[in-house]
Design a protein around this motif. Sequence first.
Motif, mmCIF file in Angstrom:
data_model
loop_
_atom_site.group_PDB
_atom_site.id
_atom_site.type_symbol
_atom_site.label_atom_id
_atom_site.label_comp_id
_atom_site.label_asym_id
_atom_site.label_seq_id
_atom_site.Cartn_x
_atom_site.Cartn_y
_atom_site.Cartn_z
ATOM 1 N N PRO A 53 0.808 -1.122 -0.072
ATOM 2 C CA PRO A 53 -0.056 0.178 -0.034
ATOM 3 C C PRO A 53 1.108 1.245 -0.065
ATOM 4 O O PRO A 53 2.167 1.196 0.452
ATOM 5 N N TRP A 54 0.279 2.531 -0.399
ATOM 6 C CA TRP A 54 1.153 3.516 -0.387
ATOM 7 C C TRP A 54 1.073 4.298 0.830
ATOM 8 O O TRP A 54 0.237 5.020 1.101
ATOM 9 N N LYS A 55 1.953 3.827 1.723
ATOM 10 C CA LYS A 55 2.113 4.314 3.241
ATOM 11 C C LYS A 55 1.924 5.786 3.366
ATOM 12 O O LYS A 55 1.109 6.158 3.960
ATOM 13 N N PRO A 56 2.570 6.580 2.606
ATOM 14 C CA PRO A 56 2.465 8.153 2.674
ATOM 15 C C PRO A 56 1.190 8.568 2.719
ATOM 16 O O PRO A 56 0.738 9.569 3.207
ATOM 17 N N LEU A 57 0.455 8.145 1.418
ATOM 18 C CA LEU A 57 -0.811 8.475 1.142
ATOM 19 C C LEU A 57 -1.892 8.094 2.232
ATOM 20 O O LEU A 57 -2.879 8.718 2.785
ATOM 21 N N VAL A 58 -1.636 6.831 2.843
ATOM 22 C CA VAL A 58 -2.400 6.380 3.790
ATOM 23 C C VAL A 58 -2.521 7.224 4.782
ATOM 24 O O VAL A 58 -3.421 7.577 5.309
ATOM 25 N N VAL A 59 -1.146 7.647 5.222
ATOM 26 C CA VAL A 59 -1.165 8.369 6.660
ATOM 27 C C VAL A 59 -1.607 9.760 6.469
ATOM 28 O O VAL A 59 -2.333 10.439 7.177
ATOM 29 N N ALA A 60 -1.092 10.323 5.139
ATOM 30 C CA ALA A 60 -1.531 11.789 4.964
ATOM 31 C C ALA A 60 -3.095 11.855 4.700
ATOM 32 O O ALA A 60 -3.548 12.919 5.448
ATOM 33 N N SER A 61 -3.705 10.999 3.968
ATOM 34 C CA SER A 61 -5.094 10.826 3.663
ATOM 35 C C SER A 61 -5.854 10.838 5.163
ATOM 36 O O SER A 61 -6.827 11.547 5.196
#
Length: 269
Positions: A53-61
């Motif tokens: 999964p795209w971890k930075p996007l998960v956290v930022a979103s």
Amino acid sequence: MLSQRLLVIAVLLPVGVFLVVMGGIPLYLFLTLVLAISAWEYANLFEKGGWKPWKPLVVASVTAIALARSFFQFRCAAELFALITMIAMAYHLLQYEKGRNEAAVDFCITLGGILYIGWLGSYLLSLRNLPDGLWWFFLVLPSAWAGDSLAYLIGSRWGKTPLAPRLSPRKTREGYFSGIVGAILGGLLMAACFAPYTPVVTLLRGAITGLVMGVFTPLGDLGESMFKRMVGSKDSGNLLPGHGGVFDRIDSWIWAGVLGFYLVIYFWK
């Protein structure tokens, strides 16, 4: 192990209670941080299983959704989630083009974490932001905690019949039904404490809240167990000694926030 658990509770519980009572920006930032850390742990879990999964996007979103819910409630939610979905798809399309054959599954995991932890988890903020939200928050969450605590105590000592052997072999039906009783008693106790100070919390509402929390919030715990079983992990992280990760601690909160919010909106507002 028990001493570590009690120490963490002794440190974090007063801080949490203080921030909930204070409300406003300090609480928004605290709960947003809690959800963001949980999102990081969620992505880490699936990375252990070989997914990406795209971890930075998960956290930022998750962070963006929680902050948007804090300040704007449900306004602009559709636009925000549409944008997040398209960004996620564009990224995973690129990963597939680069040779990642499982990119479609990675995309689903990315969106799943954002939706589950970000969208559902943010109902904790929505619950506190309701009129009389302080009272509702302190009715809903302690009812869920009471149920979880009694389920653990009874289940670990006298539980014999597995509740969901594949998801969580140590959870028992005896513990589950004890947890329902514990949640109802917790709801009644909190209502009895609050009733002299506010007309919105009654013993009947306390009992109903406890019943709903006791029946349904264990599904949040089992849901996180499903994630962990898929990747062969015991905990979502190790940030909280004796407890595991932050996601391990809020798995039932996520369900409690949603259920409590709509109980108030549709039945008691």
